[in-house]
Design an enzyme around this catalytic site. Structure first.
Site, PDB file in Angstrom:
ATOM      1  N   SER A 156      46.699  36.214  51.711  1.00 60.35           N
ATOM      2  CA  SER A 156      46.047  37.346  51.035  1.00 60.35           C
ATOM      3  C   SER A 156      46.982  38.185  50.178  1.00 60.35           C
ATOM      4  O   SER A 156      46.512  39.106  49.498  1.00 60.35           O
ATOM      5  CB  SER A 156      45.359  38.252  52.064  1.00 60.35           C
ATOM      6  OG  SER A 156      44.192  37.640  52.560  1.00 60.35           O
ATOM      7  N   LYS A 159      45.984  38.587  46.667  1.00 61.08           N
ATOM      8  CA  LYS A 159      45.047  39.631  46.245  1.00 61.08           C
ATOM      9  C   LYS A 159      45.730  40.683  45.368  1.00 61.08           C
ATOM     10  O   LYS A 159      45.054  41.432  44.655  1.00 61.08           O
ATOM     11  CB  LYS A 159      44.411  40.301  47.459  1.00 61.08           C
ATOM     12  CG  LYS A 159      43.389  39.427  48.198  1.00 61.08           C
ATOM     13  CD  LYS A 159      42.771  40.182  49.358  1.00 61.08           C
ATOM     14  CE  LYS A 159      41.611  39.427  50.002  1.00 61.08           C
ATOM     15  NZ  LYS A 159      42.043  38.376  50.929  1.00 61.08           N
ATOM     16  N   SER A 214      41.349  43.600  53.611  1.00 62.89           N
ATOM     17  CA  SER A 214      41.579  42.286  53.022  1.00 62.89           C
ATOM     18  C   SER A 214      40.273  41.509  52.937  1.00 62.89           C
ATOM     19  O   SER A 214      40.219  40.305  53.178  1.00 62.89           O
ATOM     20  CB  SER A 214      42.613  41.499  53.849  1.00 62.89           C
ATOM     21  OG  SER A 214      43.241  40.510  53.074  1.00 62.89           O
TER      22      SER A 214
END
Length: 466
Positions: A156, A159, A214
């Site tokens: 993640s 991101k 997340s």
């Protein structure tokens, strides 16, 4: 085994829940090399009064059983060396001997790169991450690195690139009603913030869901607003190329494990550095706790529920404590990537950016422990090391038009390219350079790097509530 994302299931607001932590143990060699002895039952045991003929028959049966046992155990004995081969197959992968030269020749080398001056503290002991990097995000100087350009699954932390790509596209006050198709295509076990179909959310809400929980549901909703996942992936890849992040290949917008999806500690640091130029990015990544809209029901005030950031250096949950001066940025955890983290912290006038990817130690919060130790070292060593490289600036819009595929093929850019792109202005005035500091040209290895420019990182203040 399905990949899983950091952040945990929706409706959990007590902190990060990690799934799919990589296993470190292996089976012992020689398993099943012994054939167990099974005693005969009394009904099958020969009696003391057995006749000689019966004894002979029993002897023949025993001999036959011995032959069968020998036949069974022989293949097992022959396969014993295969267990040793299995052990070799579980060995940790090795980084490439040489990697990308973006940022300097030393960063292209495998292993740890650091140049200590007299009196400088030594690097922390016990670092187990496959890759890490410590840099000054304002000057771009890399203080130390370990396999900085090793292409690894990012989880993640990708991101950050998603946010830096899409944040300028939608005002935070814009509202979006979530349709069922917006949430299609999320990977099994994805971390969620709890977005509901047919409910309306502001862009501000969605970004809180991306950064704090997340939430892949928030990512897919924003991607839907950006004409879909495929378009968003193309936009992210183009932006990575523009940032000279040529170790990165984007397959999913949320960092969920996918074949061929990779980034590097160096590239993740570029994404964080770029994102931190945006005030909204700074706000979201430094928010520790917030309220998120629940499901609206007719005639009733819409409820909210609390969410907290899965960045444990920011919140101090699960037995830890907030790191002094921490101000973001993003953590991640998937089956293939292990634990990943990029953080920015400030003490006095010193600002550091640390990225850590996939520690080998199978201990709770290891990625945060190793990040904190590298922060401690960096603040102590900031003025006592010679830089081993630097974070380059983005390409100018009219500059080098080299594409991702070409960069991946060569893994190297010319000195002229780096000098031309470092510190160049980018999109929408987001890139800021406040003049020249520290002299003229920095030369690292054979690569001439551009004029030393500083990118300011204002308002690095942890937000503990809204």
């Amino acid at each position: 085994m399905p990949s899983s994302m950091s952040g945990g299931p929706a409706a959990l607001s007590s902190g990060a829940v990690y799934h799919g932590a990589p296993a470190t143990g292996t089976g012992a060699a020689g398993t099943f090399t012994d054939v167990p002895t099974i005693p005969l039952s009394p009904a099958l045991s020969p009696s003391p009064a057995a006749t000689p003929a019966r004894a002979r028959r029993t002897g023949r049966r025993a001999a036959a059983a011995a032959l069968v046992c020998a036949a069974l155990t022989a293949p097992l004995a022959m396969t014993a060396p295969a267990h040793a081969d299995d052990k070799k197959s579980t060995k940790q992968p090795e980084p490439p001997a040489t990697m990308s030269h973006v940022g300097g020749d030393r960063l292209a080398k495998s292993g740890t790169q650091v140049q200590l001056k007299e009196g400088a503290p030594k690097l922390p002991k016990g670092l187990s991450a496959r890759s890490w990097i410590v840099s000054d995000p304002e000057s771009g100087e890399v203080l130390a690195a370990h396999n900085a350009h090793w292409e690894l699954p990012p989880a993640s932390t990708l991101k950050m690139l998603f946010a830096d790509t899409l944040l300028p596209k939608f005002p935070k006050t814009e509202k979006h009603k979530v349709e069922p198709e917006d949430l299609e295509g999320m990977g099994e076990g994805s971390s969620l913030v709890g977005i509901k179909e047919h409910q309306t959310y502001t862009v501000h809400d969605l970004w809180l869901g991306v950064f704090l929980r997340s939430g892949n549901d928030a990512v897919h909703t924003l991607a839907a607003m950006n004409h879909g996942v495929e378009q968003t992936v193309r936009d992210m890849q183009a932006h990575a190329d523009q940032l000279n992040a040529h170790d990165t290949h984007v397959v999913t917008p949320d960092g969920y494990d996918a074949k061929g999806q990779v980034s590097s500690a160096y590239d993740l640091s570029l994404f964080a550095r770029s994102g931190l130029q945006n005030a909204d990015f700074r706000e979201y990544c430094s928010t520790a706790f917030a309220q998120f809209p629940g499901e609206a029901k007719k005639g009733k005030k819409r409820p909210t529920f609390g969410i907290q950031n899965t960045n444990r250096l920011l919140t101090g949950v699960y037995g830890g404590k907030p790191y002094e001066g921490i101000a973001g940025v993003k953590n991640g955890n998937t089956t293939n990537a292990g634990a990943t983290f990029t953080g920015v912290a400030q003490r006095g006038d010193k600002v550091l950016l640390v990225t850590v990817m996939n520690p080998a130690k199978n201990e709770a919060n290891e990625v945060y422990k190793e990040t904190a130790s590298l922060f401690d070292w960096g603040f102590a060593a900031r003025d006592k090391v010679e830089p081993v490289g630097r974070l380059v600036g983005p390409q100018s819009k009219e500059g080098d038009a080299s594409k991702h595929s070409a960069a991946k093929g060569s893994g190297k850019h010319s000195a002229a390219h780096l000098a031309a792109t470092d510190g160049a202005e980018g999109r929408s005035g987001a890139w800021t350079a406040l003049g020249i500091a520290g002299g003229a040209v920095v030369v690292l290895g054979a690569v001439a790097l551009a004029v030393h420019r500083r990118w300011p990182l204002p308002e690095l203040v942890r937000r503990r509530g809204r």
